[in-house]
Design a protein around this motif. Structure first.
Motif, PDB file in Angstrom:
ATOM      1  N   ILE A  47       0.727  -1.218   0.105  1.00 26.49           N
ATOM      2  CA  ILE A  47       0.043   0.035  -0.173  1.00 26.49           C
ATOM      3  C   ILE A  47       1.168   1.105  -0.025  1.00 26.49           C
ATOM      4  CG2 ILE A  47      -1.858   1.363   1.283  1.00 26.49           C
ATOM      5  CD1 ILE A  47      -2.563  -1.426   2.347  1.00 26.49           C
ATOM      6  N   VAL A  48       0.788   2.005  -0.962  1.00 24.23           N
ATOM      7  CA  VAL A  48       1.746   3.220  -1.115  1.00 24.23           C
ATOM      8  C   VAL A  48       0.852   4.295  -1.278  1.00 24.23           C
ATOM      9  CG1 VAL A  48       3.211   4.415  -2.757  1.00 24.23           C
ATOM     10  CG2 VAL A  48       3.139   1.955  -2.868  1.00 24.23           C
ATOM     11  N   LEU A  49       1.396   5.316  -0.099  1.00 25.41           N
ATOM     12  CA  LEU A  49       0.296   6.586  -0.195  1.00 25.41           C
ATOM     13  C   LEU A  49       0.568   7.420  -1.295  1.00 25.41           C
ATOM     14  CD1 LEU A  49       1.108   7.475   3.767  1.00 25.41           C
ATOM     15  CD2 LEU A  49      -0.788   6.235   2.602  1.00 25.41           C
ATOM     16  N   PRO A  50      -0.442   8.440  -1.150  1.00 28.59           N
ATOM     17  CA  PRO A  50      -0.370   9.658  -2.506  1.00 28.59           C
ATOM     18  C   PRO A  50       0.898  10.005  -2.667  1.00 28.59           C
ATOM     19  CG  PRO A  50      -2.402   9.524  -1.286  1.00 28.59           C
ATOM     20  CD  PRO A  50      -1.613   8.763  -0.409  1.00 28.59           C
ATOM     21  N   VAL A  68      -2.552  -4.557 -10.024  1.00 32.83           N
ATOM     22  CA  VAL A  68      -3.151  -3.343  -9.389  1.00 32.83           C
ATOM     23  C   VAL A  68      -4.523  -3.716  -8.705  1.00 32.83           C
ATOM     24  CG1 VAL A  68      -3.618  -0.870  -9.560  1.00 32.83           C
ATOM     25  CG2 VAL A  68      -1.961  -1.868 -11.043  1.00 32.83           C
ATOM     26  N   VAL A  69      -4.672  -3.547  -7.338  1.00 34.42           N
ATOM     27  CA  VAL A  69      -5.910  -4.049  -6.669  1.00 34.42           C
ATOM     28  C   VAL A  69      -6.886  -2.728  -6.455  1.00 34.42           C
ATOM     29  CG1 VAL A  69      -6.770  -4.582  -4.237  1.00 34.42           C
ATOM     30  CG2 VAL A  69      -4.721  -5.568  -5.181  1.00 34.42           C
ATOM     31  N   THR A  84       0.692   4.362 -16.873  1.00 37.57           N
ATOM     32  CA  THR A  84      -0.165   4.298 -15.666  1.00 37.57           C
ATOM     33  C   THR A  84      -1.011   3.148 -15.870  1.00 37.57           C
ATOM     34  OG1 THR A  84       0.373   6.700 -15.093  1.00 37.57           O
ATOM     35  CG2 THR A  84      -1.569   5.582 -13.984  1.00 37.57           C
ATOM     36  N   LEU A  85      -1.127   2.348 -14.836  1.00 38.92           N
ATOM     37  CA  LEU A  85      -2.105   1.264 -14.527  1.00 38.92           C
ATOM     38  C   LEU A  85      -2.991   1.568 -13.739  1.00 38.92           C
ATOM     39  CD1 LEU A  85       0.359  -1.569 -15.309  1.00 38.92           C
ATOM     40  CD2 LEU A  85      -0.922  -0.432 -17.196  1.00 38.92           C
ATOM     41  N   SER A  86      -4.107   0.949 -13.558  1.00 38.81           N
ATOM     42  CA  SER A  86      -5.286   1.344 -12.587  1.00 38.81           C
ATOM     43  C   SER A  86      -5.824  -0.140 -12.381  1.00 38.81           C
ATOM     44  CB  SER A  86      -6.214   2.260 -13.160  1.00 38.81           C
ATOM     45  OG  SER A  86      -6.959   1.451 -14.347  1.00 38.81           O
ATOM     46  N   MET A  87      -6.985  -0.234 -11.485  1.00 39.45           N
ATOM     47  CA  MET A  87      -7.377  -1.512 -10.856  1.00 39.45           C
ATOM     48  C   MET A  87      -7.539  -2.493 -12.025  1.00 39.45           C
ATOM     49  SD  MET A  87     -11.118  -2.034  -8.835  1.00 39.45           S
ATOM     50  CE  MET A  87     -10.755  -0.774  -7.993  1.00 39.45           C
ATOM     51  N   HIS A  88      -7.001  -3.785 -11.511  1.00 33.57           N
ATOM     52  CA  HIS A  88      -6.948  -5.049 -12.096  1.00 33.57           C
ATOM     53  C   HIS A  88      -6.064  -5.369 -13.330  1.00 33.57           C
ATOM     54  CE1 HIS A  88     -10.284  -6.274  -9.744  1.00 33.57           C
ATOM     55  NE2 HIS A  88     -11.207  -5.299 -10.203  1.00 33.57           N
ATOM     56  N   ASN A  89      -5.373  -4.045 -13.659  1.00 31.86           N
ATOM     57  CA  ASN A  89      -4.434  -4.001 -14.629  1.00 31.86           C
ATOM     58  C   ASN A  89      -3.105  -4.697 -14.306  1.00 31.86           C
ATOM     59  OD1 ASN A  89      -4.719  -0.492 -16.128  1.00 31.86           O
ATOM     60  ND2 ASN A  89      -6.183  -2.384 -16.004  1.00 31.86           N
ATOM     61  N   VAL A  90      -2.490  -5.645 -15.050  1.00 31.87           N
ATOM     62  CA  VAL A  90      -1.257  -6.377 -14.780  1.00 31.87           C
ATOM     63  C   VAL A  90      -0.159  -5.817 -15.520  1.00 31.87           C
ATOM     64  CG1 VAL A  90      -0.387  -8.674 -15.064  1.00 31.87           C
ATOM     65  CG2 VAL A  90      -2.837  -8.511 -14.449  1.00 31.87           C
ATOM     66  N   GLN A  91       0.925  -5.718 -14.910  1.00 24.87           N
ATOM     67  CA  GLN A  91       2.205  -5.187 -15.433  1.00 24.87           C
ATOM     68  C   GLN A  91       3.160  -6.604 -15.433  1.00 24.87           C
ATOM     69  OE1 GLN A  91       5.426  -3.042 -13.139  1.00 24.87           O
ATOM     70  NE2 GLN A  91       4.354  -1.376 -14.151  1.00 24.87           N
ATOM     71  N   TYR A  92       4.088  -6.602 -16.305  1.00 23.88           N
ATOM     72  CA  TYR A  92       4.943  -7.485 -16.413  1.00 23.88           C
ATOM     73  C   TYR A  92       6.380  -6.848 -16.910  1.00 23.88           C
ATOM     74  CZ  TYR A  92       7.977 -11.109 -18.766  1.00 23.88           C
ATOM     75  OH  TYR A  92       9.127 -11.785 -19.042  1.00 23.88           O
ATOM     76  N   MET A  93       7.564  -7.597 -16.192  1.00 27.74           N
ATOM     77  CA  MET A  93       8.674  -7.059 -16.352  1.00 27.74           C
ATOM     78  C   MET A  93       9.593  -8.116 -16.399  1.00 27.74           C
ATOM     79  SD  MET A  93      10.572  -3.478 -14.962  1.00 27.74           S
ATOM     80  CE  MET A  93      10.701  -4.337 -13.233  1.00 27.74           C
ATOM     81  N   PHE A 114      -0.972  -2.689  -4.537  1.00 29.18           N
ATOM     82  CA  PHE A 114      -1.082  -3.818  -5.552  1.00 29.18           C
ATOM     83  C   PHE A 114      -0.176  -4.735  -5.101  1.00 29.18           C
ATOM     84  CE2 PHE A 114       3.028  -0.987  -5.505  1.00 29.18           C
ATOM     85  CZ  PHE A 114       3.966  -1.894  -6.014  1.00 29.18           C
ATOM     86  N   LEU A 115      -0.132  -5.745  -5.731  1.00 33.46           N
ATOM     87  CA  LEU A 115       0.627  -7.194  -5.555  1.00 33.46           C
ATOM     88  C   LEU A 115       1.870  -7.185  -6.204  1.00 33.46           C
ATOM     89  CD1 LEU A 115      -2.038 -10.036  -4.982  1.00 33.46           C
ATOM     90  CD2 LEU A 115      -1.358  -8.164  -3.163  1.00 33.46           C
ATOM     91  N   GLN A 116       2.921  -7.354  -5.530  1.00 27.07           N
ATOM     92  CA  GLN A 116       4.324  -7.591  -6.233  1.00 27.07           C
ATOM     93  C   GLN A 116       4.769  -8.888  -6.264  1.00 27.07           C
ATOM     94  OE1 GLN A 116       8.831  -5.545  -5.979  1.00 27.07           O
ATOM     95  NE2 GLN A 116       7.190  -4.828  -4.550  1.00 27.07           N
ATOM     96  N   ILE A 117       4.588  -9.494  -7.341  1.00 28.92           N
ATOM     97  CA  ILE A 117       5.059 -11.002  -7.663  1.00 28.92           C
ATOM     98  C   ILE A 117       6.375 -11.285  -8.261  1.00 28.92           C
ATOM     99  CG2 ILE A 117       4.184 -13.056  -8.349  1.00 28.92           C
ATOM    100  CD1 ILE A 117       1.358 -11.699  -8.333  1.00 28.92           C
ATOM    101  N   TRP A 118       7.397 -11.752  -7.764  1.00 30.29           N
ATOM    102  CA  TRP A 118       8.685 -12.244  -8.170  1.00 30.29           C
ATOM    103  C   TRP A 118       8.715 -13.739  -8.509  1.00 30.29           C
ATOM    104  CZ3 TRP A 118      13.224  -9.432  -5.729  1.00 30.29           C
ATOM    105  CH2 TRP A 118      12.937  -7.949  -5.597  1.00 30.29           C
ATOM    106  N   ILE A 119       8.870 -14.082  -9.847  1.00 29.24           N
ATOM    107  CA  ILE A 119       9.118 -15.600 -10.199  1.00 29.24           C
ATOM    108  C   ILE A 119      10.404 -15.835 -10.752  1.00 29.24           C
ATOM    109  CG2 ILE A 119       8.139 -17.453 -11.609  1.00 29.24           C
ATOM    110  CD1 ILE A 119       5.320 -16.158 -11.172  1.00 29.24           C
ATOM    111  N   TYR A 120      11.128 -16.690 -10.241  1.00 31.38           N
ATOM    112  CA  TYR A 120      12.369 -16.920 -11.008  1.00 31.38           C
ATOM    113  C   TYR A 120      12.368 -17.445 -12.288  1.00 31.38           C
ATOM    114  CZ  TYR A 120      14.428 -17.767  -6.194  1.00 31.38           C
ATOM    115  OH  TYR A 120      14.819 -17.704  -4.938  1.00 31.38           O
TER     116      TYR A 120
END
Length: 241
Positions: A47-50, A68-69, A84-93, A114-120
Motif C-alpha cells: 500500500i503506497v500513499l499518495p 493493481v488492486v 499508468t495502470l489502474s485497478m485489475h491491470n497487470v504489468q510484467y517485467m 498492488f501485489l508485487q510478484i517475483w518468479i524465478y
C-alpha cells in the motif's frame, strides 16, 4: 494438502509512505524457512500513499508481475516504457540481463494497493522485456481469469517460467472449481473478503500453500477477491539456473 498462513504471522513493514505485507523473506524480513515456494520468490501486498513510491532501482534475472488492486501505478524504466495502470491491470517485467525502473503513486489523494510478484526465470541473462494488459472488473467477476502464463500459454501476459497466475472476484455465495494436474502446486492470496477452499476457510490477507490436490473448490462467504499462482511441484534451487 492445504496449509493456511494466517495474516497475523506475516511480517508487515511500515515506512510511513509504504506498508508492505511480505509473504516471503524480503528486504528487512529474513526467515531461512520461508525463502520461496517453488519458483515463487516474492509476493508483497503493498500500500503506497499518495504522491510517493519506489524511486529508480535495478533488477536482474527475475520475472516481475504487478497486479493493481486499487489506485494507480505509474511505471517508468530504462527501456523507455512509461505508463499508468489502474485497478485489475497487470504489468510484467522480465529483468533478464538488467533493468532499472521506478513505480509511483502519482495520485495526490488516493492510496495505491498492488501485489508485487517475483518468479524465478527459467534461464539467466534473458533479454529484458516489458508488457502490460488492462483487464476490466468484468473479466474477473464470478470466474477464474487466467492473467499470466508461460510463453507458450494462452494468457495475455506471458513470462519465462512454467507458472500461471489466476485472479477472481466472487460475489457472496458463488462457487467455482479449478482442476489441478498431477505434480502441480498452488500459492493463493486472499486480497479481500472471506473464502472457503475445499474445507478450509480464509479471509483478507491470509494465504494458502496447496500441494497434492486434484481440484480446488471455492465458495465466497462474502464478496471476495483472490489471486493464485499455479506452478510445477519442484524443489526449486536458484543456483540450478
Amino acid at each position: 494438502m492445504l496449509e493456511k498462513i494466517d495474516k497475523d504471522v506475516m511480517f508487515v513493514a511500515s515506512h510511513g509512505w509504504l506498508t508492505s505485507r511480505f509473504h516471503f523473506s524480503f528486504a528487512e524480513y529474513f526467515n531461512p524457512r520461508n525463502i520461496h515456494f517453488g519458483v515463487l520468490r516474492v509476493l508483497n501486498d503493498d500500500i503506497v500513499l499518495p504522491s510517493s513510491g519506489f524511486p529508480t532501482h535495478p533488477h536482474k534475472d527475475m520475472e516481475i508481475v504487478s497486479y493493481v488492486v486499487e489506485g494507480e501505478l505509474t511505471h517508468k524504466d530504462s527501456m523507455g516504457n512509461a505508463e499508468t495502470l489502474s485497478m485489475h491491470n497487470v504489468q510484467y517485467m522480465s529483468a533478464g540481463t538488467g533493468i532499472t525502473h521506478s513505480e509511483f503513486n502519482e495520485n495526490k489523494k488516493l492510496p495505491l494497493r498492488f501485489l508485487q510478484i517475483w518468479i524465478y526465470p527459467n534461464a539467466k541473462n534473458l533479454t529484458p522485456n516489458y508488457g502490460s494488459f488492462k483487464y476490466q472488473k468484468e473479466d474477473f467477476l464470478n470466474t477464474i481469469k487466467h492473467i499470466v502464463s508461460p510463453i507458450k500459454g494462452k494468457a495475455e501476459v506471458k513470462i519465462n517460467q512454467d507458472a500461471n497466475i489466476y485472479a477472481s472476484l466472487l460475489e457472496e455465495g458463488t462457487s467455482l472449481s479449478f482442476a489441478l494436474e498431477a505434480n502441480r502446486q498452488v500459492y493463493l492470496a486472499v486480497i479481500d473478503g472471506d473464502l472457503r477452499i475445499n474445507d478450509m476457510e480464509v479471509s483478507k490477507y491470509d494465504s494458502v500453500k496447496i500441494l497434492d490436490e486434484v481440484s480446488l473448490n471455492f465458495k465466497a462467504l462474502s464478496d471476495t477477491h483472490f489471486l493464485f499462482i499455479e506452478m510445477a511441484n519442484v524443489n526449486f534451487i536458484e543456483d540450478a539456473l
